[in-house]
Design a protein around this motif. Structure first.
Motif, PDB file in Angstrom:
ATOM      1  N   ILE A 155      24.616 -30.210  12.458  1.00 46.48           N
ATOM      2  CA  ILE A 155      23.714 -31.108  11.721  1.00 46.48           C
ATOM      3  C   ILE A 155      24.552 -32.167  11.002  1.00 46.48           C
ATOM      4  CG2 ILE A 155      22.197 -31.255   9.694  1.00 46.48           C
ATOM      5  CD1 ILE A 155      21.184 -28.394  10.539  1.00 46.48           C
ATOM      6  N   THR A 156      25.577 -31.715  10.326  1.00 49.88           N
ATOM      7  CA  THR A 156      26.437 -32.606   9.557  1.00 49.88           C
ATOM      8  C   THR A 156      27.195 -33.579  10.461  1.00 49.88           C
ATOM      9  OG1 THR A 156      26.663 -30.929   7.845  1.00 49.88           O
ATOM     10  CG2 THR A 156      28.331 -32.630   7.887  1.00 49.88           C
ATOM     11  N   ASN A 157      27.581 -33.119  11.636  1.00 53.39           N
ATOM     12  CA  ASN A 157      28.359 -33.965  12.548  1.00 53.39           C
ATOM     13  C   ASN A 157      27.521 -34.951  13.359  1.00 53.39           C
ATOM     14  OD1 ASN A 157      30.855 -32.947  11.819  1.00 53.39           O
ATOM     15  ND2 ASN A 157      30.801 -31.335  13.351  1.00 53.39           N
ATOM     16  N   LEU A 158      26.210 -34.785  13.390  1.00 48.67           N
ATOM     17  CA  LEU A 158      25.376 -35.696  14.172  1.00 48.67           C
ATOM     18  C   LEU A 158      25.036 -36.955  13.369  1.00 48.67           C
ATOM     19  CD1 LEU A 158      22.922 -33.509  16.295  1.00 48.67           C
ATOM     20  CD2 LEU A 158      24.778 -34.959  17.074  1.00 48.67           C
ATOM     21  N   GLN A 159      26.057 -37.644  12.974  1.00 44.95           N
ATOM     22  CA  GLN A 159      25.944 -38.950  12.340  1.00 44.95           C
ATOM     23  C   GLN A 159      25.988 -39.992  13.466  1.00 44.95           C
ATOM     24  OE1 GLN A 159      25.325 -39.030   9.105  1.00 44.95           O
ATOM     25  NE2 GLN A 159      25.514 -36.803   9.108  1.00 44.95           N
ATOM     26  N   PRO A 160      25.777 -41.248  13.154  1.00 44.89           N
ATOM     27  CA  PRO A 160      25.915 -42.239  14.221  1.00 44.89           C
ATOM     28  C   PRO A 160      27.275 -42.078  14.905  1.00 44.89           C
ATOM     29  CG  PRO A 160      24.977 -43.255  12.278  1.00 44.89           C
ATOM     30  CD  PRO A 160      25.367 -41.854  11.888  1.00 44.89           C
ATOM     31  N   PRO A 161      27.291 -42.116  16.224  1.00 39.66           N
ATOM     32  CA  PRO A 161      28.546 -41.894  16.945  1.00 39.66           C
ATOM     33  C   PRO A 161      29.566 -42.992  16.665  1.00 39.66           C
ATOM     34  CG  PRO A 161      26.785 -42.501  18.466  1.00 39.66           C
ATOM     35  CD  PRO A 161      26.162 -42.360  17.119  1.00 39.66           C
ATOM     36  N   PRO A 162      30.839 -42.647  16.747  1.00 39.40           N
ATOM     37  CA  PRO A 162      31.882 -43.675  16.564  1.00 39.40           C
ATOM     38  C   PRO A 162      31.706 -44.802  17.573  1.00 39.40           C
ATOM     39  CG  PRO A 162      32.841 -41.475  16.614  1.00 39.40           C
ATOM     40  CD  PRO A 162      31.399 -41.323  17.000  1.00 39.40           C
ATOM     41  N   ALA A 168      25.016 -30.361  21.243  1.00 38.35           N
ATOM     42  CA  ALA A 168      24.119 -30.042  20.140  1.00 38.35           C
ATOM     43  C   ALA A 168      22.885 -29.300  20.646  1.00 38.35           C
ATOM     44  CB  ALA A 168      23.717 -31.312  19.398  1.00 38.35           C
ATOM     45  N   ILE A 169      22.368 -29.717  21.791  1.00 40.86           N
ATOM     46  CA  ILE A 169      21.217 -29.027  22.389  1.00 40.86           C
ATOM     47  C   ILE A 169      21.608 -27.599  22.754  1.00 40.86           C
ATOM     48  CG2 ILE A 169      19.693 -28.971  24.417  1.00 40.86           C
ATOM     49  CD1 ILE A 169      19.780 -32.108  24.294  1.00 40.86           C
ATOM     50  N   GLU A 170      22.797 -27.412  23.312  1.00 37.75           N
ATOM     51  CA  GLU A 170      23.271 -26.068  23.662  1.00 37.75           C
ATOM     52  C   GLU A 170      23.405 -25.190  22.411  1.00 37.75           C
ATOM     53  OE1 GLU A 170      26.867 -23.959  26.239  1.00 37.75           O
ATOM     54  OE2 GLU A 170      26.816 -26.132  26.043  1.00 37.75           O
ATOM     55  N   ILE A 171      23.957 -25.740  21.357  1.00 39.30           N
ATOM     56  CA  ILE A 171      24.074 -25.000  20.099  1.00 39.30           C
ATOM     57  C   ILE A 171      22.688 -24.614  19.602  1.00 39.30           C
ATOM     58  CG2 ILE A 171      24.691 -25.250  17.644  1.00 39.30           C
ATOM     59  CD1 ILE A 171      27.059 -27.072  18.702  1.00 39.30           C
ATOM     60  N   HIS A 172      21.769 -25.559  19.605  1.00 40.25           N
ATOM     61  CA  HIS A 172      20.397 -25.294  19.165  1.00 40.25           C
ATOM     62  C   HIS A 172      19.759 -24.200  20.014  1.00 40.25           C
ATOM     63  CE1 HIS A 172      16.044 -25.986  18.779  1.00 40.25           C
ATOM     64  NE2 HIS A 172      16.344 -26.338  17.535  1.00 40.25           N
ATOM     65  N   THR A 173      19.908 -24.295  21.311  1.00 41.09           N
ATOM     66  CA  THR A 173      19.308 -23.317  22.221  1.00 41.09           C
ATOM     67  C   THR A 173      19.815 -21.901  21.938  1.00 41.09           C
ATOM     68  OG1 THR A 173      19.045 -24.983  23.944  1.00 41.09           O
ATOM     69  CG2 THR A 173      19.068 -22.669  24.659  1.00 41.09           C
ATOM     70  N   GLN A 216      15.707 -32.305  14.798  1.00 41.80           N
ATOM     71  CA  GLN A 216      15.423 -33.676  14.361  1.00 41.80           C
ATOM     72  C   GLN A 216      16.645 -34.571  14.520  1.00 41.80           C
ATOM     73  OE1 GLN A 216      12.325 -34.866  13.365  1.00 41.80           O
ATOM     74  NE2 GLN A 216      13.383 -36.797  13.655  1.00 41.80           N
ATOM     75  N   LYS A 217      17.813 -34.059  14.173  1.00 40.38           N
ATOM     76  CA  LYS A 217      19.050 -34.835  14.332  1.00 40.38           C
ATOM     77  C   LYS A 217      19.299 -35.162  15.801  1.00 40.38           C
ATOM     78  CE  LYS A 217      21.111 -35.157  10.238  1.00 40.38           C
ATOM     79  NZ  LYS A 217      21.757 -36.352   9.735  1.00 40.38           N
ATOM     80  N   ILE A 218      19.070 -34.180  16.678  1.00 42.78           N
ATOM     81  CA  ILE A 218      19.245 -34.404  18.117  1.00 42.78           C
ATOM     82  C   ILE A 218      18.286 -35.487  18.591  1.00 42.78           C
ATOM     83  CG2 ILE A 218      18.917 -33.378  20.407  1.00 42.78           C
ATOM     84  CD1 ILE A 218      19.910 -30.683  19.089  1.00 42.78           C
ATOM     85  N   GLN A 219      17.031 -35.394  18.159  1.00 42.47           N
ATOM     86  CA  GLN A 219      16.035 -36.377  18.567  1.00 42.47           C
ATOM     87  C   GLN A 219      16.420 -37.788  18.138  1.00 42.47           C
ATOM     88  OE1 GLN A 219      12.086 -35.438  17.251  1.00 42.47           O
ATOM     89  NE2 GLN A 219      11.256 -37.395  17.899  1.00 42.47           N
ATOM     90  N   ASN A 220      17.043 -37.905  16.995  1.00 41.71           N
ATOM     91  CA  ASN A 220      17.401 -39.222  16.462  1.00 41.71           C
ATOM     92  C   ASN A 220      18.777 -39.716  16.899  1.00 41.71           C
ATOM     93  OD1 ASN A 220      14.965 -39.332  15.089  1.00 41.71           O
ATOM     94  ND2 ASN A 220      15.818 -38.449  13.232  1.00 41.71           N
ATOM     95  N   TYR A 221      19.503 -38.903  17.641  1.00 42.45           N
ATOM     96  CA  TYR A 221      20.873 -39.258  18.025  1.00 42.45           C
ATOM     97  C   TYR A 221      20.831 -40.182  19.227  1.00 42.45           C
ATOM     98  CZ  TYR A 221      25.921 -38.507  18.490  1.00 42.45           C
ATOM     99  OH  TYR A 221      27.283 -38.659  18.539  1.00 42.45           O
ATOM    100  N   ARG A 222      21.189 -41.431  19.026  1.00 36.40           N
ATOM    101  CA  ARG A 222      21.070 -42.448  20.060  1.00 36.40           C
ATOM    102  C   ARG A 222      22.372 -43.223  20.226  1.00 36.40           C
ATOM    103  NH1 ARG A 222      15.236 -44.724  19.776  1.00 36.40           N
ATOM    104  NH2 ARG A 222      14.179 -43.063  18.694  1.00 36.40           N
ATOM    105  N   VAL A 223      22.524 -43.808  21.381  1.00 33.85           N
ATOM    106  CA  VAL A 223      23.640 -44.721  21.609  1.00 33.85           C
ATOM    107  C   VAL A 223      23.408 -45.983  20.785  1.00 33.85           C
ATOM    108  CG1 VAL A 223      24.853 -46.090  23.319  1.00 33.85           C
ATOM    109  CG2 VAL A 223      24.019 -43.822  23.922  1.00 33.85           C
ATOM    110  N   SER A 224      22.212 -46.494  20.847  1.00 36.12           N
ATOM    111  CA  SER A 224      21.820 -47.661  20.057  1.00 36.12           C
ATOM    112  C   SER A 224      20.305 -47.664  19.990  1.00 36.12           C
ATOM    113  CB  SER A 224      22.314 -48.954  20.710  1.00 36.12           C
ATOM    114  OG  SER A 224      21.549 -49.229  21.866  1.00 36.12           O
TER     115      SER A 224
END
Length: 187
Positions: free
Chosen positions: A129-136, A151-156, A171-179
């Protein structure tokens, strides 16, 4: 409501982790690495405040110490001597095995985590959760997708540990986007 974690144990683990990670920074920032550890423990404390049935002391200590074996010169034996075998086992399970190929390290760690108490599972959820910030910005689309897929594998594998943390991670996975124009939720 009475808490199920000891503040003195929290402080002991927090101080030890801060010293072990002294000089390390959060990648691509000027923030001390201990901020990451405190964010992970904050996620744990939030879950503990609304969920019961977990060893809170184990969860908060592992949250604060989860990167010590992997990212510092701290040994399993040091963790065991200072914090007990259960904490050392949890931290070891949360640590990647550097002897393995990178492609199998997550699966190996998840297998070892699932042999631990639920409190350790919660730490892995909180960590991601903490690491799913906007990607570098230097990550390409393929790397971002791999990180999201991890992240999906961890969640599963670990969602049963904590409905609260599982929902936060989902929620973090859902919001994790390239742009804003490329949505990773679609394959």
């Amino acid at each position: 409501m009475r808490s199920n974690w000891d503040r003195d144990l929290y402080i002991k683990a927090c101080l030890f982790a801060a010293k072990a990670h002294r000089g390390q920074l959060v990648p691509r920032s000027d923030l001390p690495y201990s901020i990451h550890l405190n964010l992970v423990s904050m996620e744990i404390l939030a879950a503990l405040s609304i969920e019961s049935g977990c060893d809170g002391d184990l969860a908060v200590q592992c949250a604060l110490l989860h990167d010590t074996i992997e990212d510092t010169d701290t040994s399993y034996e040091q963790i065991a001597a200072l914090f007990g075998m259960n904490v050392a086992d949890g931290v070891a399970a949360l640590s990647k095995n550097p002897a393995l190929e990178k492609s199998v390290q997550l699966a190996d760690s998840l297998e070892r985590i699932q042999q631990q108490p639920i409190a350790v599972w919660m730490v892995k959820l909180a960590d991601r959760i903490t690491n799913l910030q906007p990607p570098p910005t230097h990550w390409d689309v393929a790397k971002i997708r791999r990180y999201r897929d991890e992240a999906i594998e961890i969640h599963t594998h670990l969602q049963a540990a904590s409905p609260y943390l599982a929902a936060r991670l989902a929620q973090k996975i859902q919001n994790y986007r390239v742009s804003d124009t490329i949505d990773l939720r679609s394959p």
